[in-house]
Design a protein around this motif. Structure first.
Motif, PDB file in Angstrom:
ATOM      1  N   VAL B  93      -1.060  -0.283   5.187  1.00 38.70           N
ATOM      2  CA  VAL B  93      -0.838  -0.239   3.748  1.00 38.70           C
ATOM      3  C   VAL B  93      -0.776   1.218   3.281  1.00 38.70           C
ATOM      4  N   ALA B  94      -1.650   2.044   3.846  1.00 38.35           N
ATOM      5  CA  ALA B  94      -1.617   3.471   3.503  1.00 38.35           C
ATOM      6  C   ALA B  94      -0.270   4.068   3.882  1.00 38.35           C
ATOM      7  N   GLY B  95       0.256   3.668   5.037  1.00 38.13           N
ATOM      8  CA  GLY B  95       1.551   4.176   5.474  1.00 38.13           C
ATOM      9  C   GLY B  95       2.651   3.797   4.506  1.00 38.13           C
ATOM     10  N   LEU B  96       2.680   2.522   4.101  1.00 39.81           N
ATOM     11  CA  LEU B  96       3.724   2.065   3.174  1.00 39.81           C
ATOM     12  C   LEU B  96       3.581   2.771   1.828  1.00 39.81           C
ATOM     13  N   ALA B  97       2.338   2.930   1.371  1.00 39.03           N
ATOM     14  CA  ALA B  97       2.118   3.600   0.090  1.00 39.03           C
ATOM     15  C   ALA B  97       2.553   5.060   0.174  1.00 39.03           C
ATOM     16  N   ALA B  98       2.233   5.697   1.297  1.00 42.83           N
ATOM     17  CA  ALA B  98       2.611   7.106   1.454  1.00 42.83           C
ATOM     18  C   ALA B  98       4.121   7.246   1.442  1.00 42.83           C
ATOM     19  N   GLN B  99       4.804   6.328   2.135  1.00 45.56           N
ATOM     20  CA  GLN B  99       6.269   6.412   2.153  1.00 45.56           C
ATOM     21  C   GLN B  99       6.822   6.284   0.740  1.00 45.56           C
ATOM     22  N   MET B 100       6.254   5.345  -0.019  1.00 41.86           N
ATOM     23  CA  MET B 100       6.731   5.095  -1.368  1.00 41.86           C
ATOM     24  C   MET B 100       6.570   6.345  -2.238  1.00 41.86           C
ATOM     25  N   LEU B 101       5.426   7.032  -2.074  1.00 42.54           N
ATOM     26  CA  LEU B 101       5.153   8.187  -2.933  1.00 42.54           C
ATOM     27  C   LEU B 101       5.896   9.433  -2.478  1.00 42.54           C
ATOM     28  N   LEU B 102       6.158   9.539  -1.169  1.00 43.97           N
ATOM     29  CA  LEU B 102       6.728  10.784  -0.655  1.00 43.97           C
ATOM     30  C   LEU B 102       8.246  10.781  -0.616  1.00 43.97           C
ATOM     31  N   ILE B 103       8.866   9.580  -0.721  1.00 45.73           N
ATOM     32  CA  ILE B 103      10.306   9.545  -0.449  1.00 45.73           C
ATOM     33  C   ILE B 103      11.111  10.370  -1.437  1.00 45.73           C
ATOM     34  N   ARG B 104      10.712  10.377  -2.702  1.00 41.58           N
ATOM     35  CA  ARG B 104      11.456  11.174  -3.689  1.00 41.58           C
ATOM     36  C   ARG B 104      11.264  12.669  -3.459  1.00 41.58           C
ATOM     37  N   PRO B 105       9.997  13.154  -3.436  1.00 39.06           N
ATOM     38  CA  PRO B 105       9.836  14.603  -3.305  1.00 39.06           C
ATOM     39  C   PRO B 105      10.213  15.142  -1.922  1.00 39.06           C
ATOM     40  N   LEU B 106       9.917  14.418  -0.838  1.00 39.26           N
ATOM     41  CA  LEU B 106      10.065  15.023   0.488  1.00 39.26           C
ATOM     42  C   LEU B 106      11.215  14.458   1.312  1.00 39.26           C
ATOM     43  N   GLY B 107      11.905  13.440   0.799  1.00 40.49           N
ATOM     44  CA  GLY B 107      13.068  12.933   1.513  1.00 40.49           C
ATOM     45  C   GLY B 107      12.727  11.843   2.504  1.00 40.49           C
ATOM     46  N   PHE B 108      13.785  11.246   3.071  1.00 43.52           N
ATOM     47  CA  PHE B 108      13.635  10.081   3.925  1.00 43.52           C
ATOM     48  C   PHE B 108      12.812  10.357   5.178  1.00 43.52           C
TER      49      PHE B 108
ATOM     50  N   VAL C 411      11.853   3.764  -5.685  1.00 41.82           N
ATOM     51  CA  VAL C 411      10.424   3.677  -5.403  1.00 41.82           C
ATOM     52  C   VAL C 411       9.905   2.295  -5.783  1.00 41.82           C
ATOM     53  N   PHE C 412      10.479   1.751  -6.858  1.00 42.43           N
ATOM     54  CA  PHE C 412      10.056   0.449  -7.324  1.00 42.43           C
ATOM     55  C   PHE C 412      10.256  -0.615  -6.252  1.00 42.43           C
ATOM     56  N   GLU C 413      11.425  -0.559  -5.618  1.00 47.35           N
ATOM     57  CA  GLU C 413      11.761  -1.555  -4.592  1.00 47.35           C
ATOM     58  C   GLU C 413      10.782  -1.458  -3.422  1.00 47.35           C
ATOM     59  N   LEU C 414      10.405  -0.240  -3.052  1.00 41.14           N
ATOM     60  CA  LEU C 414       9.424  -0.062  -1.970  1.00 41.14           C
ATOM     61  C   LEU C 414       8.066  -0.606  -2.392  1.00 41.14           C
ATOM     62  N   GLY C 415       7.738  -0.436  -3.684  1.00 41.96           N
ATOM     63  CA  GLY C 415       6.490  -0.993  -4.186  1.00 41.96           C
ATOM     64  C   GLY C 415       6.482  -2.515  -4.079  1.00 41.96           C
ATOM     65  N   MET C 416       7.646  -3.131  -4.360  1.00 42.27           N
ATOM     66  CA  MET C 416       7.762  -4.584  -4.238  1.00 42.27           C
ATOM     67  C   MET C 416       7.543  -5.006  -2.789  1.00 42.27           C
ATOM     68  N   LEU C 417       8.108  -4.231  -1.854  1.00 41.36           N
ATOM     69  CA  LEU C 417       7.933  -4.535  -0.430  1.00 41.36           C
ATOM     70  C   LEU C 417       6.443  -4.579  -0.098  1.00 41.36           C
ATOM     71  N   LEU C 418       5.733  -3.581  -0.553  1.00 40.73           N
ATOM     72  CA  LEU C 418       4.306  -3.483  -0.237  1.00 40.73           C
ATOM     73  C   LEU C 418       3.543  -4.640  -0.879  1.00 40.73           C
ATOM     74  N   LEU C 419       3.812  -4.863  -2.166  1.00 41.74           N
ATOM     75  CA  LEU C 419       3.088  -5.914  -2.886  1.00 41.74           C
ATOM     76  C   LEU C 419       3.314  -7.281  -2.221  1.00 41.74           C
ATOM     77  N   PHE C 420       4.591  -7.632  -2.000  1.00 38.95           N
ATOM     78  CA  PHE C 420       4.858  -8.957  -1.453  1.00 38.95           C
ATOM     79  C   PHE C 420       4.534  -9.040   0.031  1.00 38.95           C
ATOM     80  N   GLY C 421       4.513  -7.881   0.700  1.00 41.11           N
ATOM     81  CA  GLY C 421       4.027  -7.869   2.076  1.00 41.11           C
ATOM     82  C   GLY C 421       2.561  -8.290   2.116  1.00 41.11           C
ATOM     83  N   LEU C 422       1.791  -7.779   1.173  1.00 40.55           N
ATOM     84  CA  LEU C 422       0.372  -8.149   1.099  1.00 40.55           C
ATOM     85  C   LEU C 422       0.203  -9.619   0.726  1.00 40.55           C
ATOM     86  N   VAL C 423       1.032 -10.084  -0.228  1.00 45.01           N
ATOM     87  CA  VAL C 423       0.977 -11.499  -0.601  1.00 45.01           C
ATOM     88  C   VAL C 423       1.259 -12.356   0.636  1.00 45.01           C
TER      89      VAL C 423
END
Lengths: 314, 164, 505
Positions: B93-108, C411-423
Motif C-alpha cells: 500500500v505504501a508503494g502504491l501511495a508513493a507512486q500516486m504522490l510521486l508521479i507528477r513531480p518526479l515522473g513515471f 493521480v485520481f485514477e491511481l487513487g481509485m486503483l489503491l482504494l478499490f484494490g483494498l476493497v
C-alpha cells in the motif's frame, strides 16, 4: 522473438521522428474520439508542414472536457507552447457540470472545423418535411421521440431550439439520449424513435442509400452537395454548428498569442491540413481573431439560455 | 483463493463482529445513495422510472442484504478467515501511495520504480540498495518503449528528460 | 465477380511476403500494448493507428487487422497467467484460466484460448463475409425494450453462475450496481453520487475497476498470506500442451461461444462482455464437470474466449453494412477506414468490394498470424510463473499501473486503483466473489438506461416491455431460468443443479 521486437520498434520509430519538443497539445478526451483525432491530426500536419519541430499529444479525458480544461488552465499558465483542443460540446458540459473553469480562463486561438446537425426520419415514416414534424410536435410533444446523443449535448440542444422556435414548451420534448452515435443511429434505422438528430457526417451514408430521409440541416445557408433545406428556410430560426477549436494557455503575452495565431493561419492554408480535412470529412470553418471571440461569446450565451429552457441547468 | 476457504459448522454463540461491520458498511452505502438521489430533478422524461428510481431500488437491495448479513453473523454462517499478515500489505500500500504522490513531480520511472521496490520488499526482497537501481532502469526502459516508440503518454520527470 | 472470387483475390494479396510481415508486426505491436491491464483493444488501436498510415492501403489494412486482434488477445494472456484482466471482455477468462495456471495447467489454458480465438475468429469472419446483411436486419429489430429483456436474462443466468454463497454473491453484485450509479446520468445529464468531484462525473471506469479488483486485490491477498503460502507456483504439471481430453472438452465450447458471441457482437448495443458472461453461464450449465467450475474448468476458458473473438467480428457487421460504430473500438476503426478510403455504409459492399474483401482477408490472415505467433510462445509465457514471487508481483503491479497511467495519467485514477484494490482485498478475505462486482458495474447502467428509454418512448406505458415478441420471449426465458432450478430443488431432484447454483452455505 528478438528481431520481431526490433521490427516493431522500427515500425513505431517511423511514426515519430525525434526532434526537440515544440508544441504540446492536450486532447481533453480519451484516445479515439473527435477531439483526440483533431489533436493527433494537428500533430501530424504541424510536423509535416514544418510549422513545428516536434508536437506531443496528451490525453486528459473526462466529463465532456471539463477535467481537461481545468487542468490546462491551472498547470499551463503562461506557457506559450501549450495548446488545447476543445469544442462546442465543452460549452454545454461546462454549464451542466457547473465547472468552475470556463473557456474564459483560457486563450481561444481559432475555430478549426465544424459540423452541422441534420434532422432525419426513417424512409418509411409518414413525415416528409419539417412542417409535418412540427405539426406532430405541436399536437402532442410527447408522441414525437427524438433519438440523439447524450443529454445536454449538441443534439439535445438543437432539439430544444427547434421546439422553442416552433412555439412548443422545450421542457415537454421527449428526447431519448443514446450513448454513442452508432446506438442512436440504430434506433432511428430500426424505427424505435420518431425522428433522429446527429451530425450530417454520421448519417451521410444512410441518407445517400435512401434508408433515412433528410428533413433539414442546421447551417446558415444550404450546404454544397446536400439536397435538403436549412431549418431557417423551413421556418425555424435555428442555426447551430458543432465546432472544434484550439485554445492556448491563460496568461500568455499578446506577442506570444499572435505567434500561435500565425502558426495556425499557416496550418489552415497548408495542403496537408486541407487534405486531412477532406479525408476526415471535416468542414473547414476556420475563424480567428475578434470574429471568433464574438461568435464564441454568442454561442455560450445562447447555450446557457436553451439549457435553462430545457431544464438541464438551473 | 478465498472462495475455497473452509466453512465453519461450529455453533458460535458470539456474533461475528466483522460481518456486522460489513452489514454496517452496506447500510451506510444505501443511506448515501438514498440521500444523494433525493435531490435529483426528474427533467424532460416521459418515463415514470426517473433518474432516482433505479438507485433507490439498489439502495433497498443493499438494506435487505445488510439485514441478511446480520442474520448470518448471528448464526455464524461466515467462513473462517485465514490469518492475514499485515506487514506485507502495508509495504505494498505504501508503494502504491508513493507512486500516486510521486508521479507528477518526479515522473513515471522514479515513481513506478519506488512502487516496484516496495512491492518486492513486501514479498521479502528487502535488499533495497540492489533493487532500487534495477527498478529505475527497468522503468526507464519501459517508459522509453511505451512513451517514445508506442506513443502512450506517460508523465515525464527529471530522468525521462535526460533521455529525450 | 462473385463474392468468393473477391475473397480469394483478397487472400492472394494478403499472402504476399511483405504483407505477411506487416501482419506479424501488427500482431506483435497490438499484443505488446494490449497486454497492459487497463488498455483494451480500443485504446490499443487508437494509439497504434498512426503507425499504419505509413503503408499502402493493403499493407495498412493488414497491419491494422493485426493490431486489432493482437490487442484483443493480449488481454487474455495476462488474465490467465497473472489473474489481471486487461479489459472487460477478458474478465471471465481470468475466473477459470487463472485457476488452471495455478494448478500447473497454464499451457493448456493459453492454448485453448488461442485456438478458441482462432476458431471463433475464423467462423465469425466468414459469417461476416456471407451473412452480414441478414444478421444486421435482425439486429436492428432490437430496440430499448428488447435490450432491457436481454439484460434481465443476462443478470439472472449470470448471477446464478458466480460464487458458492447466494448472500455473498448478491452482495458483490449490489456493490457493483451501487458503483455503477456514480457519474452523469445519461438520460437527464444530472450527476449522481459524484459529490461535486469532477473526476467522478464520467463514472467509474470498468477497466480501472478490473485492474484494481483483480491485479491489486490479488497481489495484496497473496502478500498477506506471508510465509504460509508456497513460494513458487509449479508452472507446468503434466503436459504443456492440450491433452486429448482437453480437446474433447474444448471444441464444443468454442463453437457454442462463437454462436453466442457473434450475434451479440452484431447487436448495436450488445457489447463483448455480455457474450462472455452468457457463454460462461452456458458452459457451466452444460458441462459434465460442473464441480470443476471455480477450480479451473477448461470449458470456462474456451467458451468465453471464443465468444469474445466472435463478438469482435460481430461488431464489424453493423459497422460495414450500416456504417454504425457500436463500440469504442468500432468508432476508432471507422476513423481508420476513412483514412484508407473506405466509407462504411449500406452501399459499401456494392461500391467498394475490393477493399471490403481485402479487409476480410486481412482479418483472416491476422487471425492466423496470432495463432502462429502465440502457440509456440505458450511454453515461454508459462515460464513467467516461475519468476520468484517478489519480482513477479512487483512486475504485475508495475504493468497494472502502467496501463492505467497510459490510458489516463491522473493521480485520481491511481487513487481509485489503491482504494478499490483494498476493497477487493477485504472482499477476498471474507470470501466475497469479485467477478459479480464487475458484472454489476457493466450490466447495471445498460439495463437501467434501456428500461428508461423504452418507457420514455412509450410515454410511460409499462406494458410496452411485454408487447414486443422478442422481448416477451427473452423475459419468459429469464423467468424460467429463475424458477426451474427452484422447483427442481424443492422436489429433491436437483442434485446437479444444486451443485451448480450452490446457493446454501
Amino acid at each position: 522473438m528478438k528481431h520481431i521486437m526490433l521490427a516493431s520498434i522500427l515500425a513505431g520509430a517511423l511514426a515519430m521522428p525525434a526532434y526537440a519538443a515544440d508544441y504540446s497539445i492536450m486532447a481533453p478526451a480519451a484516445p479515439g474520439g473527435g477531439w483526440d483525432q483533431t489533436a493527433r491530426s494537428l500533430q501530424t500536419v504541424l510536423q509535416q508542414e514544418k510549422i513545428s519541430k516536434r508536437v506531443q499529444v496528451m490525453n486528459v479525458p473526462g466529463a465532456g472536457g471539463t477535467i481537461g480544461i481545468a487542468q490546462f488552465a491551472s498547470q499551463q499558465k503562461g506557457n506559450p507552447n501549450a495548446i488545447m483542443v476543445g469544442g462546442y460540446v465543452m460549452v454545454g458540459a461546462i454549464l451542466t457540470n457547473k465547472s468552475p473553469v470556463t473557456l474564459k480562463d483560457v486563450t481561444p486561438i481559432a475555430r478549426l472545423t465544424g459540423e452541422y446537425e441534420s434532422i432525419v426520419v426513417p424512409a418509411s415514416s409518414d413525415i416528409k418535411t419539417v412542417a409535418d414534424l412540427v405539426a406532430k410536435l405541436k399536437a402532442n410533444p410527447g408522441a414525437v421521440s427524438w433519438g440523439g446523443g447524450s443529454a445536454g449535448g449538441t443534439d439535445h440542444i438543437t432539439v430544444g431550439l427547434i421546439a422553442k422556435a416552433a412555439g412548443v414548451d422545450p421542457t415537454k420534448i421527449n428526447y431519448i439520449a443514446f450513448s454513442g452515435g452508432g446506438e442512436s443511429l440504430a434506433a432511428i434505422l430500426g424505427g424505435q424513435v420518431t425522428a433522429g438528430i446527429a451530425s450530417y457526417g454520421e448519417l451521410e451514408s444512410q441518407i445517400k442509400a435512401g434508408t433515412l430521409r433528410l428533413l433539414a440541416v442546421s447551417s446558415e445557408q444550404r450546404l454544397e452537395g446536400i439536397d435538403a433545406p436549412t431549418l431557417k428556410e423551413s421556418g425555424l430560426d435555428v442555426v447551430i454548428q458543432n465546432w472544434r477549436m484550439v485554445a492556448a494557455a491563460p496568461g500568455i503575452t499578446a506577442e506570444q498569442k499572435a505567434a500561435i495565431v500565425a502558426d495556425f493561419d499557416k496550418l489552415d492554408k497548408s495542403k496537408g491540413w486541407q487534405d486531412t480535412l477532406k479525408t476526415k470529412g471535416w468542414q473547414d470553418t476556420y475563424l480567428t481573431g475578434p470574429a471568433f471571440e464574438e461568435q464564441l461569446a454568442k454561442d455560450i450565451a445562447a447555450t446557457e439560455t436553451i439549457l435553462k429552457d430545457i431544464g438541464l441547468v438551473k | 483463493m478465498s472462495v475455497d476457504t473452509p466453512k465453519t459448522n461450529s455453533v458460535q454463540r458470539r456474533p461475528d463482529w466483522a460481518a456486522l461491520v460489513i452489514a454496517a458498511i452496506l447500510l451506510i452505502v444505501a443511506g448515501v445513495i438514498l440521500f444523494d438521489v433525493s435531490r435529483l430533478r426528474d427533467v424532460g422524461g416521459y418515463s415514470q422510472v426517473g433518474p432516482a428510481t433505479v438507485p433507490s431500488w439498489i439502495a433497498y437491495g443493499l438494506i435487505g442484504l445488510a439485514i441478511w448479513t446480520i442474520a448470518a453473523a448471528f448464526r455464524g454462517d461466515f467462513p473462517v478467515r485465514e490469518k492475514q499478515e499485515v506487514k506485507p500489505v502495508v509495504w505494498i500500500v505504501a508503494g502504491l501511495a508513493a507512486q500516486m504522490l510521486l508521479i507528477r513531480p518526479l515522473g513515471f520511472s522514479i515513481a513506478t520504480g519506488v512502487l516496484f521496490v516496495l512491492t518486492a520488499a513486501g514479498f521479502g526482497a528487502r535488499r533495497i540498495w540492489i533493487s532500487i537501481p534495477i527498478a529505475i532502469v527497468i522503468c526507464l526502459g519501459i517508459w522509453w518503449v511505451f512513451d517514445q516508440v508506442l506513443s502512450l503518454s506517460l508523465p515525464a520527470g527529471p530522468l525521462e528528460n535526460l533521455l529525450q | 465477380m462473385s463474392t468468393f472470387d473477391f475473397l480469394l483475390q483478397g487472400l492472394a494479396a494478403a499472402m504476399l511476403p511483405m504483407n505477411l510481415f506487416y501482419a506479424l508486426v501488427g500482431v506483435t505491436l497490438g499484443t505488446m500494448v494490449g497486454v497492459l491491464p487497463g488498455i483494451g483493444p480500443a485504446t490499443t488501436v487508437a494509439l497504434l493507428l498512426p503507425v499504419t498510415y505509413q503503408l499502402d492501403a493493403t499493407g495498412s489494412l493488414i497491419m491494422f487487422a493485426g493490431i486489432y486482434y493482437g490487442g484483443m488477445y493480449g488481454g487474455s494472456t495476462t488474465s490467465i497467467l497473472l489473474n489481471t484482466p486487461g479489459e472487460s471482455a477478458s474478465i471471465v477468462t481470468a475466473l477459470e484460466g487463472n485457476k488452471m495456471a495455478r494448478a500447473g495447467r497454464g499451457g493448456p489454458a493459453l492454448a485453448t484460448a488461442a485456438i478458441g480465438s482462432f476458431v471463433a475468429g475464423l467462423i465469425a469472419t466468414l459469417a461476416l463475409a456471407f451473412i452480414a446483411p441478414y444478421i444486421v436486419k435482425i439486429a436492428l429489430v432490437f430496440g430499448p425494450r428488447e435490450y432491457f429483456a436481454l439484460m434481465v436474462l443476462a443478470f439472472i443466468t449470470v448471477s446464478s453462475a458466480f460464487g458458492d454463497s447466494t448472500l455473498r454473491g448478491l452482495t458483490s453484485l449490489f456493490i457493483g450496481l451501487a458503483l455503477s450509479l456514480v457519474g452523469i446520468d445519461q438520460l437527464t445529464g444530472q450527476s449522481r453520487l459524484s459529490f461535486g468531484v469532477p473526476d467522478l462525473l464520467d463514472g467509474i471506469e470498468v477497466t480501472t475497476m478490473a485492474v484494481a479488483m483483480f491485479a491489486i486485490g490479488e497481489t495484496l491477498f497473496i502478500a498477506a498470506q506471508g510465509a504460509t503460502a508456497p513460494d513458487k507456483i509449479e508452472a507446468v504439471k503434466g503436459s504443456v500442451w492440450m491433452t486429448g481430453q482437453d480437446w474433447a472438452r474444448s471444441w464444443k465450447a468454442w463453437l457454442r461461444g462463437t454462436l453466442i458471441g457473434f450475434p451479440i457482437g452484431a447487436m448495436p448495443a450488445g457489447g463483448a462482455e455480455i457474450g462472455t458472461f452468457l457463454s460462461y453461464a452456458t458452459e457451466k450449465r452444460l458441462s459434465k464437470h460442473p464441480e470443476e467450475f471455480g477450480h479451473g474448468a477448461i470449458e470456462g476458458v474456451a467458451g468465453p474466449e471464443a465468444a469474445n473473438n466472435a463478438s469482435a467480428a460481430g461488431t464489424l457487421v453493423p459497422l460495414l453494412t450500416l456504417g454504425l460504430p457500436t463500440s469504442a473500438t468500432a468508432a476508432i476503426m471507422l476513423a481508420g477506414f476513412q483514412q484508407y478510403g473506405l466509407q462504411p455504409g449500406p452501399l459499401l459492399f456494392a461500391t467498394n468490394p475490393q477493399l471490403v474483401w481485402g479487409l476480410i482477408a486481412s482479418l483472416l490472415i491476422a487471425n492466423l498470424m496470432l495463432l502462429v505467433l502465440n502457440l509456440p510462445l505458450v511454453g515461454l509465457w508459462v515460464r513467467l510463473l516461475t519468476i520468484p514471487k517478489p519480482w513477479l508481483y512487483a512486475g504485475i503491479l508495475l504493468f497494472a499501473t502502467l496501463g492505467t497511467i497510459g490510458a489516463n495519467p491522473s493521480v485520481f485514477e491511481l487513487g481509485m486503483l489503491l482504494l478499490f484494490g483494498l476493497v477487493a482485498y477485504g472482499m477476498r478475505v471474507f470470501g466475497y466473489p469479485i467477478a459479480p462486482v464487475i458484472v454489476g458495474l457493466i450490466l447495471g447502467p445498460l439495463a437501467e438506461q434501456q428500461l428508461r428509454r423504452a418507457l420514455s418512448i412509450a410515454q410511460g406505458d409499462i406494458m410496452t416491455l411485454f408487447q414486443s415478441p422478442i422481448a416477451a420471449v427473452l423475459l419468459i426465458l429469464a423467468a424460467l431460468a429463475l424458477i426451474v432450478p427452484l422447483i427442481l430443488r424443492s422436489r429433491g431432484r436437483g442434485d446437479v443443479l444444486t451443485q451448480m447454483a450452490a446457493s446454501e452455505d
